[in-house]
Design a protein around this motif. Sequence first.
Motif, short mmCIF file in Angstrom:
data_model
loop_
_atom_site.label_atom_id
_atom_site.label_comp_id
_atom_site.label_asym_id
_atom_site.label_seq_id
_atom_site.Cartn_x
_atom_site.Cartn_y
_atom_site.Cartn_z
N UNK A 198 0.81 -1.24 0.32
CA UNK A 198 -0.57 0.12 0.23
C UNK A 198 1.04 1.16 0.06
N UNK A 199 2.25 0.43 0.05
CA UNK A 199 2.59 2.30 0.44
C UNK A 199 3.26 3.40 -1.07
N UNK A 200 2.83 4.73 -0.48
CA UNK A 200 2.48 4.97 -2.32
C UNK A 200 4.87 5.76 -2.19
N UNK A 201 5.11 6.22 -3.36
CA UNK A 201 6.41 6.13 -3.12
C UNK A 201 6.70 8.25 -2.57
N UNK A 202 7.23 8.29 -2.22
CA UNK A 202 7.68 8.80 -1.40
C UNK A 202 7.17 9.12 0.17
N UNK A 203 6.91 8.37 -0.03
CA UNK A 203 5.90 7.54 1.91
C UNK A 203 6.76 7.14 2.16
N UNK A 204 6.45 7.61 4.14
CA UNK A 204 7.84 6.58 4.90
C UNK A 204 7.32 5.61 4.75
N UNK A 205 7.88 4.67 5.16
CA UNK A 205 8.02 2.91 5.73
C UNK A 205 8.72 2.42 6.26
N UNK A 206 8.87 1.34 7.16
CA UNK A 206 8.77 0.88 8.19
C UNK A 206 9.91 0.26 7.97
N UNK A 207 10.76 0.56 8.92
CA UNK A 207 12.40 -0.34 8.91
C UNK A 207 12.50 -1.45 9.81
N UNK A 208 13.15 -2.29 9.61
CA UNK A 208 13.86 -3.21 11.20
C UNK A 208 14.76 -3.09 11.87
N UNK A 209 14.59 -3.58 12.92
CA UNK A 209 16.23 -2.92 13.97
C UNK A 209 17.29 -3.38 13.10
N UNK A 210 18.80 -2.95 13.74
CA UNK A 210 19.30 -3.27 13.39
C UNK A 210 21.06 -3.25 14.39
N UNK A 211 20.78 -4.89 15.19
CA UNK A 211 21.44 -5.10 16.38
C UNK A 211 22.55 -6.19 16.64
N UNK A 212 23.99 -5.31 16.77
CA UNK A 212 24.86 -6.66 16.38
C UNK A 212 24.95 -7.49 15.69
N UNK A 213 24.50 -6.32 14.21
CA UNK A 213 24.83 -7.13 12.34
C UNK A 213 23.88 -8.11 12.09
N UNK A 214 22.25 -8.45 13.35
CA UNK A 214 21.80 -9.10 12.93
C UNK A 214 20.43 -7.90 12.44
N UNK A 215 19.52 -8.38 12.16
CA UNK A 215 17.85 -7.62 11.79
C UNK A 215 17.21 -8.42 12.72
N UNK A 216 16.17 -7.34 12.99
CA UNK A 216 15.09 -7.78 14.02
C UNK A 216 14.33 -7.35 13.23
N UNK A 217 12.49 -7.29 13.67
CA UNK A 217 11.56 -6.72 13.80
C UNK A 217 10.27 -7.33 13.15
N UNK A 218 9.29 -6.77 12.51
CA UNK A 218 8.30 -7.24 11.45
C UNK A 218 7.62 -6.50 10.69
N UNK A 219 7.37 -6.34 9.45
CA UNK A 219 6.39 -5.93 8.54
C UNK A 219 5.62 -6.51 7.11
N UNK A 220 4.44 -6.00 8.02
CA UNK A 220 3.72 -6.54 6.97
C UNK A 220 3.15 -5.66 5.99
N UNK A 221 2.26 -6.29 5.30
CA UNK A 221 1.69 -6.73 3.99
C UNK A 221 2.65 -6.73 2.37
N UNK A 222 3.27 -7.05 2.97
CA UNK A 222 4.63 -7.56 1.57
C UNK A 222 3.67 -8.42 0.51
N UNK A 223 3.99 -8.04 -0.24
CA UNK A 223 3.33 -8.78 -1.68
C UNK A 223 4.06 -9.68 -2.35
N UNK A 224 3.53 -10.80 -2.18
CA UNK A 224 4.02 -12.66 -2.96
C UNK A 224 5.44 -12.81 -2.31
N UNK A 225 5.46 -12.40 -0.87
CA UNK A 225 6.72 -13.00 -0.27
C UNK A 225 6.82 -14.06 -0.14
#
Length: 363
Positions: free
Chosen positions: A132-159
């Motif tokens: 649903x994200x429009x070009x130029x709109x803000x988008x969620x990002x995951x955390x980067x901790x000790x070189x590893x990625x943590x977090x949850x992202x929703x509404x991802x098409x074809x994931x």
Amino acid sequence: MKPQPTQPDLLYSEEEEALRAAVRDLLADHCDAPSVIARAESDAPHDPAAWKALADGMGLAGLLIPEAQGGQGATHREAAVVLEELGRAVAPVPYLTSAVVATEALLACQDEELLGRLASGRTVGVLAVGLHTAPGAAFPAVRLEAGALHGELTGIADAAAADVLLVPAADGGLYAVEAADATVTPQISLDLTRPLATVTLTGAAGRRIGDAEPAVRRALSAGAGLLASEQLGLADWALTETVRYLKDRKQFNRPVGGFQALKHRLAQLWLEVVNLRAAARGAADALATGHDIDVAVAVAQAYAASVAVRAAEEALQLHGGIGMTWEHPVHLCLKRAKADSIAYGTAGAHREALAELVDLRAP
């Protein structure tokens, strides 16, 4: 004297028409309506055979990728033709998400290794930003901790079909994550041919490939611009099939399509589809040439959603009782049109963006 800019040629070239014919023939073999309906009812909506035919057989997965990275080196105009045909068939393949959106993000980052993998079609890439994200709109990002990625992202098409996820992180980077290192949970989706999912990362390893903001902006702009061509394909199919049906369906011993009220509805819809074709072709040409991209994309998306949805709704109503059945493919068209109406920004969001771009903001 300053040279005047040349007007874009929005007509289809002979090469584009040949590409259209080839893709339509392929989809007739792999994505006929009963097959797509059956897949939509199953737990595996994506069609790997159709994707393999498009990617391996025709090399369309790498259409926008330069030849030096193993792609075809074509332009967005050719990709738009492919998306028109995919829209007509409501094909359950990750072409828009992988061959357009993820590819554009990788082109912005100049990641040759992943571009080569996507060009072959054997790797499906998905940008982990909500559909649903429009070009130029803000988008969620995951955390980067000790070189590893943590977090949850929703509404991802074809994931669910992805081999590689392109994940924005809070440090401003875009990271390539192998899909096997993420947890992909299906979400309830109106359009079962382009399913959504939640992507959860719990200490996943990722390789930074570039800066997230410019890559995501470029990817979503191309996605929104070329989505208009998919919506054009949907609307054109709906109109064509409805005209065909009304010519064959008889009432009081005469074709239903001869009734004046229905002819007026079809004529109005035809005008809207013609206008949509001009807007979609304009967006594709702007992306191909780099001229006035933001304006052309905003114009196309401000108009496309309402036409595609209305065409599908008219098709369903004018097919009468058969249009309401699960066996007829018009419901696939309507669901895709409704889902597309909020993909990469709503029409309202694009109208607001267009008002800013051309300095016609509301008082």
